[in-house]
Motif scaffolding. Structure first.
Motif, PDB file in Angstrom:
ATOM      1  N   THR A  13       0.844  -1.201   0.000  1.00  0.00           N
ATOM      2  CA  THR A  13       0.000   0.000   0.000  1.00  0.00           C
ATOM      3  C   THR A  13       0.879   1.251   0.000  1.00  0.00           C
ATOM      4  N   TYR A 177     -12.391  -5.986  -2.620  1.00  0.00           N
ATOM      5  CA  TYR A 177     -12.142  -5.577  -4.009  1.00  0.00           C
ATOM      6  C   TYR A 177     -12.512  -6.686  -4.988  1.00  0.00           C
ATOM      7  N   CYS A 204     -10.346  -2.025   0.635  1.00  0.00           N
ATOM      8  CA  CYS A 204      -9.961  -0.916  -0.239  1.00  0.00           C
ATOM      9  C   CYS A 204     -11.264  -0.528  -0.938  1.00  0.00           C
ATOM     10  N   ARG A 217      -6.741   0.928  -7.655  1.00  0.00           N
ATOM     11  CA  ARG A 217      -7.645   0.702  -6.536  1.00  0.00           C
ATOM     12  C   ARG A 217      -7.890   2.007  -5.783  1.00  0.00           C
ATOM     13  N   LEU A 219      -8.959   4.177  -2.198  1.00  0.00           N
ATOM     14  CA  LEU A 219      -8.990   4.216  -0.736  1.00  0.00           C
ATOM     15  C   LEU A 219     -10.463   4.082  -0.317  1.00  0.00           C
ATOM     16  N   VAL A 245      -5.584  -3.002   5.075  1.00  0.00           N
ATOM     17  CA  VAL A 245      -5.695  -2.062   3.967  1.00  0.00           C
ATOM     18  C   VAL A 245      -4.675  -2.441   2.886  1.00  0.00           C
ATOM     19  N   ILE A 247      -3.976  -1.538  -0.955  1.00  0.00           N
ATOM     20  CA  ILE A 247      -4.329  -0.667  -2.078  1.00  0.00           C
ATOM     21  C   ILE A 247      -3.153  -0.546  -3.032  1.00  0.00           C
ATOM     22  N   SER A 249      -2.134   1.599  -6.100  1.00  0.00           N
ATOM     23  CA  SER A 249      -2.644   2.812  -6.743  1.00  0.00           C
ATOM     24  C   SER A 249      -1.513   3.722  -7.181  1.00  0.00           C
ATOM     25  N   ILE A 264      -5.290   7.384   5.011  1.00  0.00           N
ATOM     26  CA  ILE A 264      -5.724   5.992   5.201  1.00  0.00           C
ATOM     27  C   ILE A 264      -6.419   5.850   6.553  1.00  0.00           C
TER      28      ILE A 264
END
Lengths: 272, 272
Positions: A13, A177, A204, A217, A219, A245, A247, A249, A264
């Motif tokens: 992340t 997700y 996410c 992805r 948040l 978490v 993610i 991105s 976050i």
């Protein structure tokens, strides 16, 4: 009160950070759990990593990621199993209780054949899992990854596979997700809980529109996933572990990671 | 013998061509069916189009595409219904027997709410469908479109919706691209056939890896979809209509379209 006691973050992340930077910043911000990706372990002394984590009282939630069992080539299937065994040994040193499995798929063969190879691959890991005490979590992946990343694309399929493997060392990682769209999700979460197989929970968001297959992805709160509902189903089914978490991105990786970490935490409280 | 009697091509597959170019080239190459997208009808006299198609003995298989019913805004839902009614009138003039519905989704509301609005939207179209004799085919879309394009993402959901709508004017369009990954696909194709609801069958392939959410579809044989198996299931379930080639591909759109059309015919014979 702001409760971060069940907040875990995947090192990926915060991809721009080294493992040390992740540990230092998570500790500073009161993040209690970390899921460590293999890339940040390269060149590290795992015993030292373990000590560092204990010093700041951060728990290793999982090691990410094993799997990728299927291949039309036998030597690749054997190599995958060897690689997963190495990962189990690493997890044991780190005292990571769990390895997340992205099970794999090979578009040159049928999904059914890939699933058989996944079953065989996990079966071969079970003695070492038992010996090391490290559990394995099958993570069903979104159907958009069925061609190359996983032949297990719904929670029902993961539950079926776990039920067939029938080992206390194999369970499921539920990631919103991958699964949010599935009309049978609530039913299958209940079933997974009844089997005591919810080993991990990843959060996410799904951006609308999503522009990239891998690195777009959102948040929590950025998209359309009913995260709070899904979390409530998971908790009603008996899960009391971390909310992880995870993610990928390009947008967030381009940000100042300390600013992003604060975002976050805010999003975690507000949207999960 | 090379049998192209059930080959239909969507005009969007040859996006660089005008409708006239599609008709001319499909006729020259012995393609017997055409599914016409709305974009190529802009500015056309529909009666003239109908005459042109009859002259070269090409059958209109479907008009593409209606739907997009859900919205958090009531005025948008009303506008969508009006737009679909216009499309039904166009289909009637063209003597197109079918409209393909991309049902829609609105990420600002739950999938359940979007599905209710889809049900309501289609219900409102039924009197005009009956009056014009034009049928409606719900096309379940891949779960990667659940955020914005369709809240109906499996054949099971489409079958359930069609069963609930219970009209001879509503059935299903089965597209291998959207549904190939689904472990319940064969079962649901059988069920759809038993209800006499397989109204259309679309083919293309899933490239590994796929690089774009919209415009990286493969020609049959380019990817990992078991097209022949799925076609056999559809035919065993009683479907005897066209195999419609529907490919959105920046790569193929960049080719000489006449060369591409020959490739489509080859791939159709070899891989479907």
């Amino acid at each position: 009160m702001d409760d971060f006691s069940k907040l875990c973050i995947h090192t990926f992340t915060n991809k721009p950070w080294t493992l040390d930077q992740c540990i230092e910043n998570y500790a500073k911000e009161g993040v209690k759990g970390i899921s460590i990706w293999r890339n940040v372990l390269e060149g590290q002394d795992l015993n030292e990593v373990k000590v560092k984590l204990k010093e700041v009282n951060i728990e290793v939630v999982s090691l990410v990621r094993g799997g990728f069992f299927p291949s039309i080539l036998k030597e690749e299937r054997i190599a995958a199993i060897e690689d997963n065994k190495k990962l189990l040994d690493q997890a044991a040193i780190l005292e990571a209780p769990l390895i997340v499995l992205v099970c794999g798929a090979d578009g040159r063969q049928s999904l059914e054949t890939s699933r058989e190879q996944i079953f065989e691959g996990i079966s071969e890991l079970l003695p070492l899992a038992e010996q090391t005490g490290v559990k394995l979590a099958i993570e069903p992946l979104h159907p958009m990854y069925a061609g190359d990343k996983s032949a297990i694309n719904t929670l029902k399929q993961a539950n079926d596979m776990v039920s067939k493997l029938d080992s206390p060392f194999v369970g499921v990682a539920i990631d919103v997700y991958h699964l949010w769209w599935d009309p049978s999700l609530q039913t299958e979460i209940k079933r997974c809980g009844e089997m005591n197989k919810i080993f991990a929970f990843h959060i996410c968001d799904w951006r609308v529109p999503t522009l990239d297959f891998l690195t777009d992805r959102g948040l929590m709160g950025d998209g359309c996933i009913p995260i709070k509902s899904i979390r409530s189903w998971v908790e009603e089914a008996g899960f009391a572990g971390y909310n992880e978490v995870e993610i990928f991105s390009d947008t967030y990786w381009a940000m100042d990671q300390q600013v992003y970490l604060k975002k976050i935490k805010e999003a975690y409280l507000k949207h999960s």
